[in-house]
Scaffold this motif. Structure first.
Motif, short mmCIF file in Angstrom:
data_model
loop_
_atom_site.label_atom_id
_atom_site.label_comp_id
_atom_site.label_asym_id
_atom_site.label_seq_id
_atom_site.Cartn_x
_atom_site.Cartn_y
_atom_site.Cartn_z
N LEU A 170 7.61 10.92 2.07
CA LEU A 170 7.20 9.52 2.19
C LEU A 170 5.80 9.36 1.63
O LEU A 170 4.88 10.09 2.02
CB LEU A 170 7.24 9.08 3.65
N ILE A 171 5.61 8.40 0.74
CA ILE A 171 4.28 8.10 0.22
C ILE A 171 3.56 7.22 1.23
O ILE A 171 4.02 6.13 1.58
CB ILE A 171 4.36 7.39 -1.14
N PHE A 172 2.41 7.69 1.72
CA PHE A 172 1.53 6.94 2.60
C PHE A 172 0.34 6.45 1.76
O PHE A 172 -0.27 7.23 1.03
CB PHE A 172 0.99 7.82 3.72
N ILE A 173 -0.02 5.17 1.92
CA ILE A 173 -1.14 4.59 1.17
C ILE A 173 -2.18 4.12 2.19
O ILE A 173 -1.97 3.17 2.93
CB ILE A 173 -0.69 3.43 0.28
N GLY A 174 -3.33 4.81 2.24
CA GLY A 174 -4.34 4.58 3.26
C GLY A 174 -5.27 3.42 2.95
O GLY A 174 -5.62 3.17 1.79
N HIS A 175 -5.72 2.75 4.02
CA HIS A 175 -6.54 1.54 3.89
C HIS A 175 -7.29 1.29 5.20
O HIS A 175 -6.85 1.71 6.26
CB HIS A 175 -5.64 0.35 3.55
N SER A 176 -8.40 0.59 5.12
CA SER A 176 -9.22 0.03 6.21
C SER A 176 -10.51 0.80 6.40
O SER A 176 -10.69 1.91 5.90
CB SER A 176 -8.47 -0.04 7.55
N GLN A 177 -11.44 0.19 7.18
CA GLN A 177 -12.73 0.81 7.43
C GLN A 177 -12.59 2.17 8.10
O GLN A 177 -13.28 3.13 7.75
CB GLN A 177 -13.60 -0.09 8.32
N LYS A 178 -11.70 2.24 9.11
CA LYS A 178 -11.56 3.48 9.87
C LYS A 178 -11.03 4.61 8.99
O LYS A 178 -11.32 5.79 9.24
CB LYS A 178 -10.62 3.29 11.07
N TYR A 179 -10.25 4.26 8.01
CA TYR A 179 -9.74 5.26 7.06
C TYR A 179 -10.85 5.69 6.10
O TYR A 179 -11.17 6.88 5.99
CB TYR A 179 -8.56 4.69 6.29
#
Length: 299
Positions: free
Chosen positions: A172-181
């Motif tokens: 599964l391709i996970f695409i990370g995002h957000s300040q915490k990331y």
């Protein structure tokens, strides 16, 4: 040489004046016409619409059906991801999301996101959704949040629950995002800075770097102040990061309301300057700004 970019992270509504509520704040979402003006300023050919369907974000949802209609009206300017809340159908880990995913995929959806449900990353409900996304070959774009008074999948400092998920769903391709990331790009990330936009030199040992090196199914969304800040806060580090992970990074903006159209979204121009000044290769620039998104959207 500059290229027309693909924006991996858009939130657009069809009707002028559609309110967006979060906490006590209200603004309006962007219409297609407002978004096109922004695209022209930023050198963007088209964007990827990400619906909002979970209640944590606010009171006005941005549905899959509205997103489908947006792409139907403007096929040359938008693609779309569908979105499914892990609590949907029966609020149980046995929920069968495959028929929903297959339907939305047949209607042109290229992935799932932005996932904003405020559940732990490794909650059985979330892992059930991931399992069906993996089965249906639908990448997942996720937002990392805090537990309570926030939105997004919850993880601890160091992103251990994300790592467990990357291991559990290797296809599964996970695409990370957000300040915490993105705050975790630096090895000195702590609870005090994780919710914001850290400044200064990036310290070696950042978990995002470690996870990107270790897990080929982890990709990253460079949108918003979080992604852009992570790259631009320490330009020399940023250039090296862009070059090393150029196959799994996506340009994006995450513009949310009309007042931002004239704002200085700096990442697009940072990338343009980087390639024109020889700080990153033309190959890396083309992949990040355009080719990676096209590959994802044409799977």
């Amino acid at each position: 040489m500059k290229v027309q970019k693909i924006d991996i992270h858009n939130h657009v509504v069809l009707q002028k004046g559609t309110p967006r509520f979060y906490s006590a704040k209200r603004g309006d979402w962007l219409t297609p016409e407002e978004t096109f003006r922004f695209f022209d300023l930023q050198g963007i050919e088209k964007g990827v619409q990400l619906p909002f369907i979970s209640p944590e974000w606010g009171t006005h949802t941005m549905t899959n059906e509205e997103s489908m209609e947006l792409v139907r009206r403007y096929p040359d300017r938008f693609e779309w991801f569908c979105n499914i809340d892990p609590r949907n159908i029966i609020n149980d880990p046995s929920a069968d999301f495959t028929p929903m995913l297959e339907y939305y995929k047949s209607m042109g959806a290229k992935g799932v996101g932005e996932v904003t449900a405020n559940l732990y990353f490794d909650d059985p409900l979330v892992w059930n959704l991931f399992s069906h996304c993996e089965k249906c070959d639908m990448p997942v774009l996720f937002h990392v949040g805090n537990l309570g008074l926030d939105y997004g999948l919850v993880d601890d400092l160091g992103l251990p629950r994300l790592e467990k998920s990357l291991q559990q769903f290797p296809n599964l391709i996970f695409i990370g995002h957000s300040q915490k990331y993105w705050a975790e790009i630096s090895g000195d990330c702590n609870a005090e800075v994780r919710d914001g936009y850290p400044t200064g030199k990036v310290v070696p040992g950042g978990r995002v770097v470690e996870l990107m090196r270790k897990y080929k199914n982890l990709h990253s969304d460079l949108s918003a102040g979080s992604g852009g800040n992570a790259i631009m806060r320490d330009p020399e580090f940023g250039y090296a990061f862009l070059e090393e992970f150029c196959d799994r990074l996506y340009f994006g903006t995450d513009i949310c309301h009309p007042d931002q159209i004239e704002d200085d979204f700096k990442l697009s121009f940072f990338l343009d300057d980087a390639v024109e000044s020889g700080k990153i290769s033309q190959t890396a620039y083309n992949k990040i700004c355009r080719e990676n998104a096209l590959k994802l959207l044409n799977r």
